[in-house]
Design a protein around this motif. Structure first.
Motif, mmCIF file in Angstrom:
data_model
loop_
_atom_site.group_PDB
_atom_site.id
_atom_site.type_symbol
_atom_site.label_atom_id
_atom_site.label_comp_id
_atom_site.label_asym_id
_atom_site.label_seq_id
_atom_site.Cartn_x
_atom_site.Cartn_y
_atom_site.Cartn_z
ATOM 1 N N TYR A 79 35.871 55.412 45.731
ATOM 2 C CA TYR A 79 35.117 54.432 46.578
ATOM 3 C C TYR A 79 36.507 53.591 46.937
ATOM 4 N N SER A 80 36.353 52.724 47.870
ATOM 5 C CA SER A 80 37.558 51.919 48.269
ATOM 6 C C SER A 80 37.304 50.377 48.398
ATOM 7 N N GLY A 81 36.058 50.036 48.129
ATOM 8 C CA GLY A 81 35.352 48.898 48.163
ATOM 9 C C GLY A 81 34.752 48.347 46.795
ATOM 10 N N GLY A 82 33.628 48.054 46.593
ATOM 11 C CA GLY A 82 32.773 47.850 45.501
ATOM 12 C C GLY A 82 31.823 48.660 45.320
ATOM 13 N N VAL A 83 31.601 49.130 44.178
ATOM 14 C CA VAL A 83 30.324 50.076 43.716
ATOM 15 C C VAL A 83 29.354 49.686 42.480
ATOM 16 N N VAL A 84 28.199 49.935 42.675
ATOM 17 C CA VAL A 84 27.176 49.406 41.487
ATOM 18 C C VAL A 84 26.416 50.820 41.276
ATOM 19 N N ALA A 85 26.267 51.447 40.232
ATOM 20 C CA ALA A 85 25.556 52.626 40.009
ATOM 21 C C ALA A 85 24.463 52.075 39.204
ATOM 22 N N GLN A 106 31.120 41.073 49.477
ATOM 23 C CA GLN A 106 32.145 41.918 49.784
ATOM 24 C C GLN A 106 32.777 42.497 48.333
ATOM 25 N N SER A 107 33.494 43.269 48.112
ATOM 26 C CA SER A 107 34.269 43.836 46.902
ATOM 27 C C SER A 107 35.270 42.626 46.607
ATOM 28 N N LEU A 108 35.874 42.724 45.395
ATOM 29 C CA LEU A 108 36.731 41.790 45.002
ATOM 30 C C LEU A 108 38.003 41.734 45.626
ATOM 31 N N GLU A 109 38.391 43.236 45.843
ATOM 32 C CA GLU A 109 39.551 43.293 46.677
ATOM 33 C C GLU A 109 39.469 44.656 47.496
ATOM 34 N N ALA A 110 40.390 44.950 48.397
ATOM 35 C CA ALA A 110 40.497 46.056 49.232
ATOM 36 C C ALA A 110 41.256 46.978 48.749
ATOM 37 N N LYS A 111 41.176 48.337 48.354
ATOM 38 C CA LYS A 111 42.013 49.454 47.773
ATOM 39 C C LYS A 111 42.634 50.037 49.163
ATOM 40 N N ASN A 112 43.877 50.167 49.149
ATOM 41 C CA ASN A 112 44.495 50.635 50.379
ATOM 42 C C ASN A 112 44.303 52.394 50.671
ATOM 43 N N GLU A 113 43.881 52.639 49.471
ATOM 44 C CA GLU A 113 43.538 54.264 49.406
ATOM 45 C C GLU A 113 42.385 54.260 48.429
ATOM 46 N N ALA A 114 41.458 55.485 48.739
ATOM 47 C CA ALA A 114 40.316 55.863 47.842
ATOM 48 C C ALA A 114 40.914 55.888 46.622
#
Length: 210
Positions: A79-85, A106-114
């Protein structure tokens, strides 16, 4: 001895997922086993494209040959954003997303890469059966990002006392002979020493916020 099953219920870059990626709200029971996802699209994760709304939803059926022999499901998720399973509607993992989330969060932060994170599901605590089971994910967009980044692989643990796998947010402690992170690599040949002194410790925090 056998630690893991060669039966992979879903696999990165291989399996198709049921996906709801629209601005319209999803049904409240979308993550349940009984939910009818016939109207959802069927795609491989690489075909998801961009977020149409803040949150997208995916489902995949999980077949378990024997609940007496298959004890744990270890999952690696991209993932690169936020995920709930969720497994059979039970929340089992949350990454990069605040606790009081909703469909507009939205997610807490943005990941530059997955990135890849790992979590586990103890199957006898989530109503697992030899009939239909469902693993479901909601994928929240990262700030300033539009691409819908997701994929996952599941591996069953088949020992009576199965290994569970988690990724770590932090590992603390003083260790000699190897790094403190290596002590948690699940390799039986890795060893190190913690000082034989008062207040010596090894402590870790998993990434899974649940």
């Amino acid at each position: 001895s056998t630690m893991f099953s060669s039966l992979l219920p879903f696999q990165i870059e291989y399996d198709e997922w049921k996906v709801w990626n629209k601005e319209e709200a999803v049904s409240g029971d979308w993550k349940s086993v009984e939910f009818d996802d016939a109207a959802w699209e069927t795609k491989k994760a690489a075909e998801f494209g961009n977020h149409m709304g803040t949150t997208a939803y995916v489902r995949h059926e999980v077949n378990i040959p024997s609940v007496d022999e298959y004890h744990v499901l270890n999952v690696r998720v991209k993932y690169s954003g936020g995920v709930v399973a969720y497994f059979n509607g039970v929340k089992v993992a949350r990454f990069n997303l605040r606790e009081d989330f909703d469909a507009s969060t939205q997610s807490l932060e943005a990941k530059n890469e997955a990135v890849f994170s790992m979590f586990h599901v103890i199957l006898n605590t989530v109503g697992a059966t030899t009939d239909k089971n469902v693993i479901a994910f909601e994928i929240h967009r990262a700030p300033e990002q539009s691409e819908l980044v997701f994929d996952a692989t599941g591996v069953f643990g088949v020992n009576d006392c199965s290994i569970v796998v988690d990724s770590f947010a932090s590992v603390e402690g003083e260790v000699s002979g190897c790094s403190k992170e290596e002590l948690l690599d699940l390799k039986p040949t890795t060893f190190g020493n913690i000082p034989n002194a008062e207040n010596a410790f090894l402590a870790w925090v998993v990434e899974n916020l649940e």
